[in-house]
Motif scaffolding. Structure first.
Motif, PDB file in Angstrom:
ATOM      1  N   LYS A 133       0.822  -1.202   0.000  1.00  0.00           N
ATOM      2  CA  LYS A 133       0.000   0.000   0.000  1.00  0.00           C
ATOM      3  C   LYS A 133       0.860   1.257   0.000  1.00  0.00           C
ATOM      4  O   LYS A 133       0.508   2.260  -0.633  1.00  0.00           O
ATOM      5  CB  LYS A 133      -0.919  -0.003   1.224  1.00  0.00           C
ATOM      6  N   GLU A 134       1.995   1.200   0.706  1.00  0.00           N
ATOM      7  CA  GLU A 134       2.856   2.368   0.820  1.00  0.00           C
ATOM      8  C   GLU A 134       3.744   2.548  -0.408  1.00  0.00           C
ATOM      9  O   GLU A 134       4.194   3.663  -0.700  1.00  0.00           O
ATOM     10  CB  GLU A 134       3.739   2.248   2.077  1.00  0.00           C
ATOM     11  N   ILE A 135       4.064   1.443  -1.113  1.00  0.00           N
ATOM     12  CA  ILE A 135       4.938   1.514  -2.289  1.00  0.00           C
ATOM     13  C   ILE A 135       4.165   0.949  -3.488  1.00  0.00           C
ATOM     14  O   ILE A 135       4.430  -0.176  -3.963  1.00  0.00           O
ATOM     15  CB  ILE A 135       6.244   0.725  -2.076  1.00  0.00           C
ATOM     16  N   PRO A 136       3.197   1.692  -4.019  1.00  0.00           N
ATOM     17  CA  PRO A 136       2.413   1.155  -5.150  1.00  0.00           C
ATOM     18  C   PRO A 136       3.233   1.054  -6.424  1.00  0.00           C
ATOM     19  O   PRO A 136       3.001   0.159  -7.246  1.00  0.00           O
ATOM     20  CB  PRO A 136       1.274   2.170  -5.275  1.00  0.00           C
ATOM     21  N   SER A 137       4.198   1.979  -6.628  1.00  0.00           N
ATOM     22  CA  SER A 137       5.018   1.966  -7.851  1.00  0.00           C
ATOM     23  C   SER A 137       6.500   1.967  -7.442  1.00  0.00           C
ATOM     24  O   SER A 137       7.100   3.028  -7.253  1.00  0.00           O
ATOM     25  CB  SER A 137       4.709   3.192  -8.708  1.00  0.00           C
ATOM     26  N   PRO A 138       7.095   0.794  -7.270  1.00  0.00           N
ATOM     27  CA  PRO A 138       8.493   0.720  -6.817  1.00  0.00           C
ATOM     28  C   PRO A 138       9.448   1.402  -7.796  1.00  0.00           C
ATOM     29  O   PRO A 138       9.257   1.350  -9.017  1.00  0.00           O
ATOM     30  CB  PRO A 138       8.764  -0.784  -6.761  1.00  0.00           C
ATOM     31  N   ARG A 139      10.478   2.058  -7.243  1.00  0.00           N
ATOM     32  CA  ARG A 139      11.513   2.707  -8.053  1.00  0.00           C
ATOM     33  C   ARG A 139      12.770   1.838  -8.063  1.00  0.00           C
ATOM     34  O   ARG A 139      12.995   1.016  -7.171  1.00  0.00           O
ATOM     35  CB  ARG A 139      11.831   4.088  -7.489  1.00  0.00           C
ATOM     36  N   TYR A 181      14.430  -3.437  -7.875  1.00  0.00           N
ATOM     37  CA  TYR A 181      13.461  -2.436  -7.429  1.00  0.00           C
ATOM     38  C   TYR A 181      13.355  -2.403  -5.900  1.00  0.00           C
ATOM     39  O   TYR A 181      13.483  -3.439  -5.218  1.00  0.00           O
ATOM     40  CB  TYR A 181      12.085  -2.713  -8.041  1.00  0.00           C
ATOM     41  N   SER A 182      13.098  -1.192  -5.383  1.00  0.00           N
ATOM     42  CA  SER A 182      12.844  -1.011  -3.952  1.00  0.00           C
ATOM     43  C   SER A 182      11.365  -1.301  -3.711  1.00  0.00           C
ATOM     44  O   SER A 182      10.565  -0.404  -3.427  1.00  0.00           O
ATOM     45  CB  SER A 182      13.193   0.416  -3.522  1.00  0.00           C
ATOM     46  N   SER A 183      10.997  -2.563  -3.799  1.00  0.00           N
ATOM     47  CA  SER A 183       9.604  -2.985  -3.743  1.00  0.00           C
ATOM     48  C   SER A 183       9.266  -3.587  -2.392  1.00  0.00           C
ATOM     49  O   SER A 183      10.139  -3.799  -1.534  1.00  0.00           O
ATOM     50  CB  SER A 183       9.342  -4.032  -4.839  1.00  0.00           C
ATOM     51  N   ALA A 184       7.981  -3.873  -2.203  1.00  0.00           N
ATOM     52  CA  ALA A 184       7.557  -4.518  -0.959  1.00  0.00           C
ATOM     53  C   ALA A 184       8.221  -5.881  -0.821  1.00  0.00           C
ATOM     54  O   ALA A 184       8.631  -6.278   0.272  1.00  0.00           O
ATOM     55  CB  ALA A 184       6.034  -4.656  -0.951  1.00  0.00           C
ATOM     56  N   GLU A 185       8.330  -6.610  -1.943  1.00  0.00           N
ATOM     57  CA  GLU A 185       8.958  -7.935  -1.888  1.00  0.00           C
ATOM     58  C   GLU A 185      10.423  -7.834  -1.454  1.00  0.00           C
ATOM     59  O   GLU A 185      10.923  -8.683  -0.709  1.00  0.00           O
ATOM     60  CB  GLU A 185       8.863  -8.620  -3.261  1.00  0.00           C
TER      61      GLU A 185
END
Length: 802
Positions: A76-82, A105-109
């Motif tokens: 929810k906080e990182i909808p579009s990872p950079r 990517y700095s993603s939720a995963e």
């Protein structure tokens, strides 16, 4: 969780079921995670094998846990990872997978993977450049020890916060300054809101916060004070010089650094010089500044001649910006390297080491065997340079004593490395790649660790009494070499007792120290310390330790005073005199005493109503000898407690009865080696030299008493340890029975120390002379003057270099 001394591979192989390696800290250190009971059992098993293992408090929750809720929240906080930058080094994904989508990517995963995967510090740290500045952003500098151990010495590691730090704001700002000193420009303007000018007239002034510091003398700088180093760097020179004179008591210990028949200036002595030079520039004592040395090259040895007076002149040149230093002697450079100030709170490695309590190997060499082995190789160390108490033959384990002197202590550590060399060749250190010294951390650890300091504790001093030994030392009547042990080689030896508090518990205590009692804090042997009774003030307590310990030690332990005997006590109005009178009267003894004035006689009659007025005699002449013999019908006294000197000492000896005991508590005649006639010993008397200092030197269960006597001493050798215990017990029982009571005293402020010494030297005092160390007058008042400059005026400021 637990930190254990295993390799990553050994961790996977040895971890029991349910426990797994969670963090690859370094080559031979990992963190393991699992259920608390299994972690505790695994730690216990490793410790039994001699492997380093220490539990980590993780608040009953391992750092690596399933976090599905965490994943949902992050999405929810990182909808579009950079994309992560190349400077973002991953410690949770193996380097072989850095090009996969999960790592890019700095993603939720990615962040969830950080939580549930092992931390691969060892492999990730290889990508940090050699001259980098590594900043740990965390509420507690937990990773500092790992970073410093794994990274090369050229990398600067900076922690921002520490859990147990007294002032984390100061630590944070200090870290920003350290980053700047190392060449990085922090954007400090983001830490505060920029003011708008002009400011309102009610804005508090900063002028009251700026104060002049006149505690350090500075030389006026001119062109001759600068020189160019060998690498072309501009350096500040001439600011710190040291004349090496082995006849100087403060430098005499260097004579013990004897190698191959020659006295060499210790390599660690050069480090100490650079350390002191940096401390002088900072306006502080060296022990207040934690430092790190790097790339130190020892170009040649400095040979010293013990008979030549000033046998070497050493000069330190120090570049303030880079910390590069050069030490020269005789026109040539002998040592060069770099020194920098580090953060005292970075001492996690030392703390971890001491907490691990390493077990000695099955075979160790004793101190005698260690230095016999080093002697075979050509190292003829003596005195303080024989500080290794025991060591493993391979040099991997050693116990080194701390004697309060950094030069021989550090040299002893280098000796351990020499001991581990297989070839019995004579070697001198030529390079020190990195050495970090955290003095406050060191002193706190050796003060709290029983193995290092035999259980000493740190006490804060509130009142520090003066004693005649202090006055005689200060006036030069007693040479320092008359003191026991190695006190003569130390800088400050004044002060034998104190009253204060134990910081850790707040307990009010009073105690004895061998020296250095005139201080704001002292290290104390707890077995020579008493708790202050509730109805006593701290000022009362300060008057008790030395006088009653000396009196009990003299009369009861050494003099074997029996009820009903006759006692002569000189200087009865003094501290020891009053204590001795109280003890003697409590045993029903007849007491003769001497004083120097009628005022002091009246004082004693008022304080001790049991004293006979006719038995208080004059100490200003030797007439007391005739008076005592007349009053005892020629018999004399059974015990004489003497503090008088020269002809009065001789007269006191002649007052002894058959089988009498002479107890000498003065030091003047002993230190001057004055002779004593042998005829007096035909009366079968004994002469005891009472040195309370000897009780501080107990190192074995049994040893001979430090006694000076002329004639035959029929008593068997005492057990010194038991004598010390006896004195402590006697004082404790005396406080309970009422024999031990506080003495009257004259209190001086700590800022009036000179006046206190002069007053005591005049002999006008009654009881004790005490310095108030925790005096409010030492706290300077802060004034806040305000000045206002009109914007339409011009001003001239003079004394710009002041």
């Amino acid at each position: 969780m637990a930190a254990v001394g295993l390799t990553w591979e050994d961790g996977h192989r040895r971890c029991p079921e349910g426990v797994f390696p969670a963090c690859h800290n370094s080559h031979d250190n990992i963190t393991v995670s699992g259920p608390k009971e299994k972690i505790q059992e695994f730690v216990r098993e490793l410790k039994e094998e001699g492997v380093f293992a220490k539990e980590v408090n993780s608040s009953k929750m391992a750092f690596h846990f399933a976090a599905e809720k965490f994943r949902c929240w992050l999405k929810k906080e990182i909808p579009s990872p950079r994309r992560r930058s190349q400077r973002w080094i991953s410690t949770s994904i193996p380097e072989s997978e850095w090009n996969t989508e999960r790592a890019i990517y700095s993603s939720a995963e990615y962040h969830v993977n950080n939580v549930v995967s092992p931390v691969l510090f060892q492999s990730a740290l290889k990508h940090i450049p050699e001259n980098a500045v590594v900043v740990e952003i965390a509420p507690h500098a937990l990773l500092m020890a790992i970073l410093k151990r794994s990274l090369p010495g050229t990398v600067t590691c900076v922690p921002l916060n520490k859990r147990n730090c007294d002032d984390n704001l100061k630590m944070f700002l200090t870290a920003i300054g350290e980053i700047y000193v190392n060449g990085k420009q922090a954007k400090v303007h983001r830490l505060f809101r920029l003011p708008s000018f002009p400011v309102p007239r009610g804005t508090p002034s900063l002028s009251s916060l700026v104060k002049w510091d006149h505690s350090t003398e500075w030389n006026v700088v001119n062109l001759q004070n600068f020189n160019i180093s060998q690498n072309g760097q501009l350096m500040m020179g001439g600011e710190f010089r040291r004349d090496v004179d082995l006849s100087d008591p403060d430098q005499a210990f260097i004579s013990g650094h004897n190698i191959d028949g020659r006295i060499l200036y210790p390599a660690t002595g050069y480090l100490r010089l650079a350390w002191e030079a940096l401390a002088k520039i900072q306006g502080k004592a060296a022990e207040e500044i934690p430092v790190e040395f790097s790339n130190v090259h020892l170009r040649r040895a400095t040979i010293l001649n013990a008979d030549a007076g000033v046998c070497a002149r050493l000069s330190v040149s120090l570049a303030l910006g880079s910390g590069q230093f050069e030490i020269s002697e005789g026109g040539g450079i002998v040592v060069d390297g770099a020194i920098r100030i580090v953060n005292e709170t970075d001492g996690l490695e030392a703390e971890t080491f001491l907490d691990s309590s390493p077990q000695p190997p099955s075979e160790t060499l004793t101190s005698k065997e260690v230095y016999r082995e080093l002697l075979i190789r050509g190292y003829e160390y003596r005195d303080l340079f024989q500080g290794i108490q025991c060591a493993a033959p391979d040099g991997r384990y050693a116990e080194v004593s701390w004697k309060g002197n950094w030069v021989p202590f550090l040299d002893n550590l280098l000796q351990v490395i020499i001991l581990g060399e297989e070839k019995r060749a004579l070697k001198l250190p030529t390079k020190i790649q990195r050495m970090r010294i955290l003095p406050q951390k060191h002193l706190s650890l050796v003060g709290d660790n029983s193995k290092a300091t035999d259980g000493e504790v740190i006490c804060n001093v509130e009142y520090a009494p003066l004693n005649f030994r202090d006055v005689m030392l200060a006036t030069g009547k007693l040479p320092p070499d008359a003191l026991p042990g190695d006190l003569a080689t130390q800088e400050c030896v004044l002060g034998l007792e104190f009253a204060g508090t134990v910081p850790s518990s707040g307990k009010r205590v009073m105690g004895l120290v061998p020296a250095k009692g005139l201080a704001t804090s002292v290290r104390v042997d707890p077995s020579f310390m008493w708790e202050v009774p509730e109805h006593w003030t701290m000022q009362d307590a300060a008057t008790v330790p030395v006088v009653y310990s000396t009196a009990y030690y003299s009369l009861i332990v050494r003099g074997r005073l029996q009820p009903g005997e006759t006692v002569l006590i000189h200087s009865g109005s003094g501290g020891v005199g009053q204590a001795a009178i109280a003890i003697s009267l409590s045993l029903g003894c007849r007491v003769f005493t001497t004083v120097g004035s009628d005022q002091k006689k009246e004082f004693l009659l008022k304080r001790f109503p049991k004293l006979n007025s006719d038995d208080i005699l004059n100490s200003r002449s030797t007439k007391f000898e005739v008076d005592i013999l007349q009053k005892t019908n020629g018999k004399g006294v059974d015990i004489a407690l003497n503090s008088l000197a020269e002809e009065k000492l001789q007269a006191t000896v002649r007052t002894l009865a058959e089988h009498g005991r002479f107890l000498e508590i003065g030091k003047f005649d002993l230190s001057q080696d004055h002779s004593l006639g042998m005829a007096i010993f035909l009366k079968n008397v004994t002469f005891h030299g009472i040195l309370l200092d000897a009780l501080f030197e107990v190192k074995h269960e049994k040893q001979a008493v430090n006694v000076t006597f002329h004639g035959i001493l029929l008593d068997a050798l005492f057990e010194v340890k038991h004598e010390k215990q006896a004195v402590v017990s006697l004082v404790q029982e005396g406080m309970k029975s009422g024999v031990v009571t506080p003495l009257p005293c004259t209190v001086f402020d700590a800022t009036e120390a000179e006046a206190a010494f002069r007053f005591m030297a005049s002999g006008k005092h009654l009881g004790k002379v005490v310095l108030s160390v925790a005096s409010p007058s030492l706290q300077k008042e802060i004034f806040a003057p305000r000045a206002y400059c009109r914007p339409d005026h011009s001003y001239i400021i003079t004394g710009g270099l002041g």
